[in-house]
Design an enzyme around this catalytic site. Structure first.
Site, PDB file in Angstrom:
ATOM      1  CE1 TYR A 149     -36.147   1.263 -14.162  1.00  0.00           C
ATOM      2  CE2 TYR A 149     -35.432  -0.535 -12.602  1.00  0.00           C
ATOM      3  CZ  TYR A 149     -36.487   0.293 -13.482  1.00  0.00           C
ATOM      4  OH  TYR A 149     -37.863  -0.406 -13.271  1.00  0.00           O
ATOM      5  CE  LYS A 153     -38.342   3.075 -11.898  1.00  0.00           C
ATOM      6  NZ  LYS A 153     -39.870   3.748 -12.128  1.00  0.00           N
ATOM      7  CG  PHE A 195     -34.938 -17.815 -20.922  1.00  0.00           C
ATOM      8  CD1 PHE A 195     -33.950 -17.376 -21.570  1.00  0.00           C
ATOM      9  CD2 PHE A 195     -35.167 -17.966 -19.533  1.00  0.00           C
ATOM     10  CE1 PHE A 195     -32.853 -17.213 -20.669  1.00  0.00           C
ATOM     11  CE2 PHE A 195     -34.142 -17.676 -18.590  1.00  0.00           C
ATOM     12  CZ  PHE A 195     -33.111 -17.417 -19.221  1.00  0.00           C
ATOM     13  CG  ASP A 275     -27.229 -10.493 -13.324  1.00  0.00           C
ATOM     14  OD1 ASP A 275     -27.918 -10.451 -14.524  1.00  0.00           O
ATOM     15  OD2 ASP A 275     -28.003 -11.177 -12.611  1.00  0.00           O
ATOM     16  NE  ARG A 279     -34.020  -7.775  -8.088  1.00  0.00           N
ATOM     17  CZ  ARG A 279     -33.791  -7.382  -9.424  1.00  0.00           C
ATOM     18  NH1 ARG A 279     -34.834  -7.958 -10.255  1.00  0.00           N
ATOM     19  NH2 ARG A 279     -32.666  -6.716  -9.885  1.00  0.00           N
TER      20      ARG A 279
HETATM   21  N1  UDP Z   1     -30.859 -13.330 -18.142  1.00  0.00           N
HETATM   22  C1  UDP Z   1     -29.988 -14.735 -18.705  1.00  0.00           C
HETATM   23  N2  UDP Z   1     -30.380 -14.837 -20.067  1.00  0.00           N
HETATM   24  C2  UDP Z   1     -30.964 -13.846 -20.932  1.00  0.00           C
HETATM   25  C3  UDP Z   1     -31.345 -12.851 -20.148  1.00  0.00           C
HETATM   26  C4  UDP Z   1     -31.233 -12.372 -18.941  1.00  0.00           C
HETATM   27  O1  UDP Z   1     -29.664 -15.630 -18.040  1.00  0.00           O
HETATM   28  O2  UDP Z   1     -31.022 -14.007 -22.168  1.00  0.00           O
HETATM   29  C5  UDP Z   1     -30.605 -13.446 -16.552  1.00  0.00           C
HETATM   30  C6  UDP Z   1     -30.067 -11.961 -16.030  1.00  0.00           C
HETATM   31  O3  UDP Z   1     -28.536 -12.058 -16.464  1.00  0.00           O
HETATM   32  C7  UDP Z   1     -30.529 -11.990 -15.024  1.00  0.00           C
HETATM   33  C8  UDP Z   1     -31.905 -12.539 -14.809  1.00  0.00           C
HETATM   34  O4  UDP Z   1     -31.782 -13.474 -16.160  1.00  0.00           O
HETATM   35  O5  UDP Z   1     -29.540 -12.672 -13.900  1.00  0.00           O
HETATM   36  C9  UDP Z   1     -32.925 -11.734 -15.066  1.00  0.00           C
HETATM   37  O6  UDP Z   1     -32.828 -10.758 -15.873  1.00  0.00           O
HETATM   38  P1  UDP Z   1     -33.808  -9.718 -16.438  1.00  0.00           P
HETATM   39  O7  UDP Z   1     -33.080  -9.079 -17.600  1.00  0.00           O
HETATM   40  O8  UDP Z   1     -34.858 -10.657 -16.935  1.00  0.00           O
HETATM   41  O9  UDP Z   1     -33.999  -8.657 -15.303  1.00  0.00           O
HETATM   42  P2  UDP Z   1     -33.316  -8.383 -14.017  1.00  0.00           P
HETATM   43  O10 UDP Z   1     -34.078  -9.080 -12.607  1.00  0.00           O
HETATM   44  O11 UDP Z   1     -32.184  -8.524 -14.095  1.00  0.00           O
HETATM   45  O12 UDP Z   1     -33.795  -6.792 -13.970  1.00  0.00           O
END
Ligand code: UDP
Length: 316
Positions: A149, A153, A195, A275, A279
């Site tokens: 990804y 991009k 969540f 990860d 950000r």
């Molecule tokens: N994450 C989490 N639990 C979940 C799904 C994601 O703790 O059930 C964490 C993931 O590892 C990351 C953050 O939440 O650190 C945001 O993840 P998301 O998939 O929303 O988007 P990203 O910003 O990583 O593209």
């Protein structure tokens, strides 16, 4: 009257693309959507289908693009975008970011249309500066699972700038930071849908790692306002659009459990590879050049999103 009379939105049946298409109709545009429905859904555009200025074509934009008549703008939003998709659809992601962007730029050049690329904060990878200004070049693992990804991009941005410099196409590039709201797919695997779904169902809420990693979460209508302003601006290089309200994933999980009034427990899972630890956008350009400010706070956005997920789950 808008100067963008007739516009093409690739990926217009997706989460962000559908909110954007609706706004473009409200601004008076004629909106054509091309979407292959790989991660988009007809449900997202069901309310737009009867509109006299809206049309939809089930089409994969990695193929040759043809539109009859004039086009004033092309907004390229087609791409799977959830980390779950990075494992499931890696080649499609690389193709739509590369071939799809090339085709969409070719069409923009042929029509003399303005081109807006949906890029991403993922261009910054796992950043070692925070907040991230547009001048930061990023820290991306090209061969990691997320690389499909991120690099698609980054390639798309390079191709967009090449068409701008070499062919004089009017280009706009938005780097979108974590955006949420109604019409997110409940099972797309991202933190906010996970969540909410877990909290509403009373299941354990899965936080990956120790939950100290942060994101800055922005409600979708704030993003769409920024997109409309960017399209009308004369700023050809990337602009961050996102919230500066940074939150750890553990805090976010607790907040969502509270908002739902759930008795769910938090459980910890493995942190996915690469990860990002932090950000957060530097939004100086969006604020000064576009006069953009997020109107809806993260909490108000989460409340609206809760109501959407409660309803969506009651029908599932
Ligand atoms: N994450 C989490 N639990 C979940 C799904 C994601 O703790 O059930 C964490 C993931 O590892 C990351 C953050 O939440 O650190 C945001 O993840 P998301 O998939 O929303 O988007 P990203 O910003 O990583 O593209």
């Amino acid at each position: 009257m808008t100067k963008f009379g007739r516009v093409l939105v690739t990926g217009g049946a997706g989460f962000i693309g559908s909110h954007l298409s609706r706004r473009l109709l409200e601004e008076g545009c004629e909106v054509i959507v091309f979407d292959n429905l790989l991660t988009g859904s007809m449900n997202n555009i069901s309310e737009l289908l009867g509109h006299p200025r809206f049309s939809f074509e089930h089409y994969d934009v990695t193929n040759y693009l043809h539109v009859d008549g004039a086009l004033d703008a092309i907004l390229h939003f087609a791409s799977p975008a959830s980390p779950k998709d990075f494992e499931r659809l890696p080649i499609q992601i690389l193709k739509v970011g590369s071939l799809g962007t090339h085709k969409a730029l070719g069409l923009a050049k042929a029509k003399g249309a303005r081109f807006l690329l949906a890029s991403t904060s993922e261009c910054y990878g796992d950043p070692d500066v925070s907040p991230q200004p547009e001048t930061y070049w990023g820290n991306v693992n090209p061969v990691g699972i997320r690389g499909v990804y991120d690099e698609a991009k980054r390639f798309a941005e390079a191709m967009t700038m090449a068409y701008h410099r070499h062919h004089g196409v009017e280009t706009r590039i938005v780097r979108i930071f974590n955006t949420f709201g109604p019409r997110m797919q409940i099972d797309d695997g991202r933190a906010i849908p996970n969540f909410f779904a877990q909290a509403i169902r009373g299941e354990d809420v899965t936080v990956y790692g120790d939950g100290s990693q942060t994101r800055s979460i922005n409600y979708v209508s704030n993003l769409v306002e920024g997109l409309w302003r960017l399209l009308g601006s004369d700023h050809p290089t990337p602009v961050n659009i996102g919230s500066e309200a940074e939150i750890s994933m553990l805090e976010l999980a607790k907040k969502i459990i509270d908002l739902v009034g759930s008795s769910s427990k938090i459980v910890y899972g493995e942190l996915p590879p690469d990860d990002p630890k932090v950000r957060r956008p530097d939004t100086t350009i969006a604020r000064t050049v576009l006069g953009w400010e997020p109107e809806i706070s993260p909490t108000e956005g989460l409340e609206r999103t809760r109501d959407y997920f409660v309803e969506a789950l009651s029908k599932a």
